[in-house]
Design a protein around this motif. Structure first.
Motif, PDB file in Angstrom:
ATOM      1  N   PRO A 187       1.173  -1.236   0.351  1.00 24.65           N
ATOM      2  CA  PRO A 187       0.465   0.355   0.106  1.00 24.65           C
ATOM      3  C   PRO A 187       0.750   1.305   0.163  1.00 24.65           C
ATOM      4  O   PRO A 187       0.056   2.090  -0.690  1.00 24.65           O
ATOM      5  CB  PRO A 187      -0.577   0.170   1.184  1.00 24.65           C
ATOM      6  N   ALA A 188       2.080   1.629   1.088  1.00 31.08           N
ATOM      7  CA  ALA A 188       2.677   2.690   0.689  1.00 31.08           C
ATOM      8  C   ALA A 188       3.420   2.707  -0.532  1.00 31.08           C
ATOM      9  O   ALA A 188       2.976   3.762  -1.125  1.00 31.08           O
ATOM     10  CB  ALA A 188       3.862   2.024   2.153  1.00 31.08           C
ATOM     11  N   ASP A 189       3.911   1.636  -1.294  1.00 28.51           N
ATOM     12  CA  ASP A 189       4.925   1.749  -2.437  1.00 28.51           C
ATOM     13  C   ASP A 189       3.815   2.267  -3.977  1.00 28.51           C
ATOM     14  O   ASP A 189       3.835   3.099  -4.675  1.00 28.51           O
ATOM     15  CB  ASP A 189       5.333   0.503  -2.806  1.00 28.51           C
ATOM     16  N   HIS A 190       2.632   2.096  -3.610  1.00 26.51           N
ATOM     17  CA  HIS A 190       0.984   2.256  -4.452  1.00 26.51           C
ATOM     18  C   HIS A 190       0.930   3.905  -4.065  1.00 26.51           C
ATOM     19  O   HIS A 190       1.488   3.895  -6.012  1.00 26.51           O
ATOM     20  CB  HIS A 190       0.204   1.375  -4.079  1.00 26.51           C
ATOM     21  N   GLU A 191       0.104   3.981  -2.956  1.00 27.33           N
ATOM     22  CA  GLU A 191       1.004   5.479  -2.870  1.00 27.33           C
ATOM     23  C   GLU A 191       2.149   6.423  -3.412  1.00 27.33           C
ATOM     24  O   GLU A 191       1.795   7.750  -4.203  1.00 27.33           O
ATOM     25  CB  GLU A 191       0.174   6.014  -1.595  1.00 27.33           C
ATOM     26  N   ARG A 192       3.186   5.677  -2.935  1.00 27.21           N
ATOM     27  CA  ARG A 192       4.504   6.494  -3.321  1.00 27.21           C
ATOM     28  C   ARG A 192       4.012   6.967  -5.248  1.00 27.21           C
ATOM     29  O   ARG A 192       4.259   7.978  -5.793  1.00 27.21           O
ATOM     30  CB  ARG A 192       5.604   6.101  -2.940  1.00 27.21           C
ATOM     31  N   HIS A 193       3.544   5.287  -6.056  1.00 21.91           N
ATOM     32  CA  HIS A 193       3.928   5.651  -7.140  1.00 21.91           C
ATOM     33  C   HIS A 193       3.597   6.908  -8.140  1.00 21.91           C
ATOM     34  O   HIS A 193       3.786   7.352  -8.325  1.00 21.91           O
ATOM     35  CB  HIS A 193       3.286   4.042  -8.127  1.00 21.91           C
ATOM     36  N   GLU A 194       1.824   6.736  -6.853  1.00 20.26           N
ATOM     37  CA  GLU A 194       0.627   7.246  -7.743  1.00 20.26           C
ATOM     38  C   GLU A 194       1.087   8.978  -7.440  1.00 20.26           C
ATOM     39  O   GLU A 194       0.794   9.402  -8.511  1.00 20.26           O
ATOM     40  CB  GLU A 194      -0.863   7.752  -7.132  1.00 20.26           C
ATOM     41  N   ARG A 195       1.509   8.779  -6.408  1.00 20.29           N
ATOM     42  CA  ARG A 195       2.448  10.718  -6.002  1.00 20.29           C
ATOM     43  C   ARG A 195       3.204  11.012  -6.978  1.00 20.29           C
ATOM     44  O   ARG A 195       2.995  12.303  -7.235  1.00 20.29           O
ATOM     45  CB  ARG A 195       2.842  11.153  -4.710  1.00 20.29           C
ATOM     46  N   ALA A 196       3.928   9.644  -7.167  1.00 20.58           N
ATOM     47  CA  ALA A 196       5.623  10.189  -8.068  1.00 20.58           C
ATOM     48  C   ALA A 196       4.638  10.682  -9.493  1.00 20.58           C
ATOM     49  O   ALA A 196       5.315  11.352 -10.594  1.00 20.58           O
ATOM     50  CB  ALA A 196       5.843   9.341  -8.392  1.00 20.58           C
ATOM     51  N   LEU A 197       3.803   9.669  -9.943  1.00 17.34           N
ATOM     52  CA  LEU A 197       3.489  10.432 -10.850  1.00 17.34           C
ATOM     53  C   LEU A 197       2.676  11.775 -11.641  1.00 17.34           C
ATOM     54  O   LEU A 197       2.340  12.508 -12.230  1.00 17.34           O
ATOM     55  CB  LEU A 197       2.460   9.353 -11.914  1.00 17.34           C
ATOM     56  N   VAL A 198       1.844  12.188 -10.789  1.00 20.63           N
ATOM     57  CA  VAL A 198       0.804  13.230  -9.996  1.00 20.63           C
ATOM     58  C   VAL A 198       2.119  14.305 -10.914  1.00 20.63           C
ATOM     59  O   VAL A 198       2.225  15.405 -11.109  1.00 20.63           O
ATOM     60  CB  VAL A 198       0.081  13.245  -8.975  1.00 20.63           C
ATOM     61  N   SER A 199       3.323  14.188  -9.528  1.00 20.90           N
ATOM     62  CA  SER A 199       4.311  15.343  -9.036  1.00 20.90           C
ATOM     63  C   SER A 199       5.012  15.205 -11.102  1.00 20.90           C
ATOM     64  O   SER A 199       5.687  16.523 -11.114  1.00 20.90           O
ATOM     65  CB  SER A 199       5.183  14.412  -8.488  1.00 20.90           C
ATOM     66  N   ASP A 200       5.211  13.955 -11.605  1.00 20.26           N
ATOM     67  CA  ASP A 200       5.624  14.604 -12.928  1.00 20.26           C
ATOM     68  C   ASP A 200       4.609  14.647 -14.002  1.00 20.26           C
ATOM     69  O   ASP A 200       4.979  15.969 -14.858  1.00 20.26           O
ATOM     70  CB  ASP A 200       5.829  12.712 -13.478  1.00 20.26           C
ATOM     71  N   LEU A 201       3.510  14.618 -13.666  1.00 22.49           N
ATOM     72  CA  LEU A 201       2.792  15.543 -14.437  1.00 22.49           C
ATOM     73  C   LEU A 201       2.232  16.783 -14.245  1.00 22.49           C
ATOM     74  O   LEU A 201       2.723  18.343 -15.746  1.00 22.49           O
ATOM     75  CB  LEU A 201       0.782  14.570 -14.244  1.00 22.49           C
ATOM     76  N   ARG A 202       2.726  17.510 -13.698  1.00 24.90           N
ATOM     77  CA  ARG A 202       2.783  18.165 -13.001  1.00 24.90           C
ATOM     78  C   ARG A 202       4.309  19.380 -13.397  1.00 24.90           C
ATOM     79  O   ARG A 202       3.719  20.251 -13.773  1.00 24.90           O
ATOM     80  CB  ARG A 202       2.672  18.956 -11.402  1.00 24.90           C
ATOM     81  N   THR A 203       5.206  18.985 -13.597  1.00 25.89           N
ATOM     82  CA  THR A 203       6.444  19.196 -13.621  1.00 25.89           C
ATOM     83  C   THR A 203       6.494  19.536 -15.487  1.00 25.89           C
ATOM     84  O   THR A 203       6.605  20.001 -15.514  1.00 25.89           O
ATOM     85  CB  THR A 203       7.949  18.360 -13.278  1.00 25.89           C
ATOM     86  N   ALA A 204       6.220  18.052 -15.934  1.00 28.72           N
ATOM     87  CA  ALA A 204       5.190  18.594 -17.557  1.00 28.72           C
ATOM     88  C   ALA A 204       4.421  19.527 -17.554  1.00 28.72           C
ATOM     89  O   ALA A 204       5.084  20.468 -18.662  1.00 28.72           O
ATOM     90  CB  ALA A 204       4.925  17.410 -17.920  1.00 28.72           C
ATOM     91  N   LEU A 205       3.493  19.725 -17.093  1.00 26.85           N
ATOM     92  CA  LEU A 205       2.431  21.293 -16.939  1.00 26.85           C
ATOM     93  C   LEU A 205       3.878  22.134 -17.228  1.00 26.85           C
ATOM     94  O   LEU A 205       3.446  23.628 -17.584  1.00 26.85           O
ATOM     95  CB  LEU A 205       1.514  21.246 -16.988  1.00 26.85           C
ATOM     96  N   ILE A 206       4.388  22.602 -15.896  1.00 25.32           N
ATOM     97  CA  ILE A 206       5.064  23.634 -16.511  1.00 25.32           C
ATOM     98  C   ILE A 206       5.976  23.855 -16.949  1.00 25.32           C
ATOM     99  O   ILE A 206       6.067  24.829 -17.364  1.00 25.32           O
ATOM    100  CB  ILE A 206       5.747  23.705 -14.531  1.00 25.32           C
TER     101      ILE A 206
END
Length: 275
Positions: free
Chosen positions: A163-182
């Motif tokens: 569960p902890a790795d799954h949440e980290r994976h999702e948060r990392a993907l969201v962070s990457d998308l925000r970085t791409a948008l910036i």
């Protein structure tokens, strides 16, 4: 106005220049230098007949998607890619757009690491290409598929997550998308993915929180339909001078997972072998 003859000449010249070994094809006895038309058509996802018409200057102006695919397959430099676009009567890719051009060095990496499952993705996690080992492990994933969308839509490859790795994976993907948008605020592809993701409450929640999480080394346990669970090490790399993400899955030598991964690749090759 574009000169279709010039486009055709460039296409032929660059096809004949590229050696089979650079894309993982056997050299063998060949009557032509470089790649055959059939091989380029297969790798680019177009018909042989259409490629013939392009090389003879008889086809209508190709789409940007086709030209981008041909530039990738032919392992063109950035300048050559731009020339091919101009010769096709198309604008060159803007610097403000998410990079999608795969350098020749990265393509050689895919061709020369058959024992490693390798996928190449854009900065906002849209698949550009993957090698045979990747397809054998995860099934066919069409170029253009977005991993962030697949993750929050429940369509990503099946993984046995802590569960902890799954949440980290999702948060990392969201962070990457925000970085791409910036980095690429004017790229319509990035904004289109973001707009579609807003329909998923879990994504909307993580996006609103704005937590920044980086990818780190981890292992993943995949559920293969024929072999069962296979645990592999996952590395996310970046090619120097690009924003491309290279994802590589490897097995620790001498382990049961390594044997299973060998079997996965063997079954995958058998599935694509000619009758």
């Amino acid at each position: 106005m574009a000169d279709r003859g010039d486009f055709a000449a460039l296409l032929r010249a660059w096809r004949e220049r590229l050696q089979p070994a650079a894309v993982g094809f056997p050299v063998g006895n060949r009557r032509t230098s470089g790649l055959r038309r059939e091989e380029v058509a297969l790798l680019a996802g177009v018909s042989v007949d259409y490629l013939v018409r392009l090389e003879q200057g008889r086809a209508e102006r190709p789409s940007a998607q086709v030209v981008t695919s041909l530039a990738r397959v032919l392992q063109l430099s950035d300048l050559e890619r731009d020339q091919l676009h101009l010769a096709a009567g198309l604008p060159v890719p803007l610097p403000s757009a998410v990079p999608t051009h795969i350098p020749a060095s990265v393509q050689r990496l895919l061709a020369r690491l058959p024992d490693v499952a390798v996928g190449v993705w854009t900065a906002h996690w849209t698949l550009l290409t993957a090698n045979a080992a990747w397809t054998a492990l995860l099934g066919p994933m069409r170029p253009g598929s977005n991993l962030v969308l697949a993750q929050f839509a429940g369509a990503a490859p099946e993984v046995v997550w802590d569960p902890a790795d799954h949440e980290r994976h999702e948060r990392a993907l969201v962070s990457d998308l925000r970085t791409a948008l910036i980095r690429y605020p004017d790229d319509p592809a990035v904004r289109a993915v973001l707009a579609e993701l807003q329909a998923y409450p879990r994504f909307a929640q993580l996006w609103a929180e704005g937590t920044v999480v980086e990818h780190r080394f981890q292992s993943k346990t995949f559920v293969h339909p024929l072999v069962g669970e296979v645990t592999l090490d996952c590395d996310v790399l970046t090619a120097i001078g690009t924003d491309l993400r290279i994802v590589a899955y490897t097995a620790e030598p001498g382990t049961e997972d390594a044997s299973r991964f060998d079997l996965v690749r063997t079954l995958g090759l058998a599935g694509v072998a000619p009758d």
